[in-house]
Design a protein around this motif. Sequence first.
Motif, PDB file in Angstrom:
ATOM      1  N   ILE A   1      -4.853   3.885  -2.730  1.00  0.00           N
ATOM      2  CA  ILE A   1      -6.320   3.932  -2.682  1.00  0.00           C
ATOM      3  C   ILE A   1      -6.831   5.344  -2.964  1.00  0.00           C
ATOM      4  CG2 ILE A   1      -6.518   1.927  -1.161  1.00  0.00           C
ATOM      5  CD1 ILE A   1      -7.475   4.093   1.004  1.00  0.00           C
ATOM      6  N   GLY A   2      -5.963   6.258  -3.332  1.00  0.00           N
ATOM      7  CA  GLY A   2      -6.447   7.594  -3.686  1.00  0.00           C
ATOM      8  C   GLY A   2      -5.389   8.646  -3.463  1.00  0.00           C
TER       9      GLY A   2
ATOM     10  N   GLY B   1       2.748   0.034   4.895  1.00  0.00           N
ATOM     11  CA  GLY B   1       3.856   0.918   5.229  1.00  0.00           C
ATOM     12  C   GLY B   1       3.518   1.794   6.427  1.00  0.00           C
TER      13      GLY B   1
ATOM     14  N   LEU C   1      -2.362   8.848   4.000  1.00  0.00           N
ATOM     15  CA  LEU C   1      -2.777   8.279   5.281  1.00  0.00           C
ATOM     16  C   LEU C   1      -1.546   8.162   6.170  1.00  0.00           C
ATOM     17  CD1 LEU C   1      -4.791   5.299   3.751  1.00  0.00           C
ATOM     18  CD2 LEU C   1      -5.759   7.430   4.648  1.00  0.00           C
TER      19      LEU C   1
ATOM     20  N   GLU D   1       7.821   7.481   6.857  1.00  0.00           N
ATOM     21  CA  GLU D   1       7.889   8.156   5.555  1.00  0.00           C
ATOM     22  C   GLU D   1       7.704   7.175   4.403  1.00  0.00           C
ATOM     23  OE1 GLU D   1       7.770  11.345   4.823  1.00  0.00           O
ATOM     24  OE2 GLU D   1       7.648  11.647   6.987  1.00  0.00           O
TER      25      GLU D   1
ATOM     26  N   GLY E   1      -0.740   5.395   7.669  1.00  0.00           N
ATOM     27  CA  GLY E   1      -0.208   4.043   7.539  1.00  0.00           C
ATOM     28  C   GLY E   1      -0.989   3.251   6.514  1.00  0.00           C
TER      29      GLY E   1
ATOM     30  N   TYR F   1      -4.367  11.056  -1.592  1.00  0.00           N
ATOM     31  CA  TYR F   1      -4.274  11.691  -0.275  1.00  0.00           C
ATOM     32  C   TYR F   1      -3.345  10.817   0.534  1.00  0.00           C
ATOM     33  CZ  TYR F   1      -8.000   8.265  -0.324  1.00  0.00           C
ATOM     34  OH  TYR F   1      -8.723   7.140  -0.572  1.00  0.00           O
TER      35      TYR F   1
ATOM     36  N   MET G   1       0.853  -1.174   0.000  1.00  0.00           N
ATOM     37  CA  MET G   1       0.000   0.000   0.000  1.00  0.00           C
ATOM     38  C   MET G   1       0.896   1.234   0.000  1.00  0.00           C
ATOM     39  SD  MET G   1      -2.454  -1.990  -0.075  1.00  0.00           S
ATOM     40  CE  MET G   1      -3.553  -0.710  -0.606  1.00  0.00           C
TER      41      MET G   1
END
Length: 238
Positions: free
Chosen positions: A134-135, A114, A139, A117, A141, A137, A88
Amino acid sequence: MTFRATILTLYPEMFPGPLGASLSGKALEAGTWEHDVRNIREHGQGAHRAVDDTPAGGGPGMVLRADVLAAAIDAAAPADDPRPRLMMSPRGRPLTQARVRALSAGEGALIVCGRFEGVDERVIAARGLEEVSIGDYVLSGGELAAMVLLDACVRLLPGVMGHEHSGTEESFEAGLLEYPHYTRPQLFEGEPIPEVLMSGHHGKIAEWRRAQAERITRERRPDLVDDATKTASKQNEE
Ligand code: SAH
């Protein structure tokens, strides 16, 4: 066949989390899918089980060490494991319904979550990790991102959704967003259900839904319309 998800994370207690409820929770209980959650820290270094270190070249934050993550991957999946190895990452290829369908038709996936950083670049290549986003932006983690991916896959597994047909007419399946839904009461705050839906005429209903799906897609996601047109004209050329 059971869909097997092997999840590598520094926060194993986050799983199954929301995946333990509702459709995916029932499917987990029924053995339609299983999840094997591994703590990356078990492969950490020294007495403190260190998993991260400062970025080479300077800069903020910490980076997940390549040797630690490689050891965690090797312990979780043998080299001949046929399942795709995903990581991810906001830098990854954006997740699509087509990718979700392909994954859910397979044996499962190994998913690296992950933190910090990010992870040392060398382990991504060395262990053949496919980065998935997934987009657009960021997160804190990969765990929530992994849950999003798994939820999307699990609901497509045979027997998970109530109706055989559920899913085939949904958003993205035909390159379009879904048509609007209505149910009782017939009149809500003065707004009636569109007449065609009450007509019992299946052909007209299908036609209306298709037109609505096209309108909504054009308005909200012109990029999807462009993609669909491109795919169609490419197919015509072939
Ligand atoms: N410094 C990185 C962001 C790290 S966020 C960058 O700028 O690209 C920490 C972790 O969260 C990532 O390693 C990844 O596993 C996860 N993550 C954050 N945003 C994500 C997204 N949009 N999709 C998938 N995973 C994401």
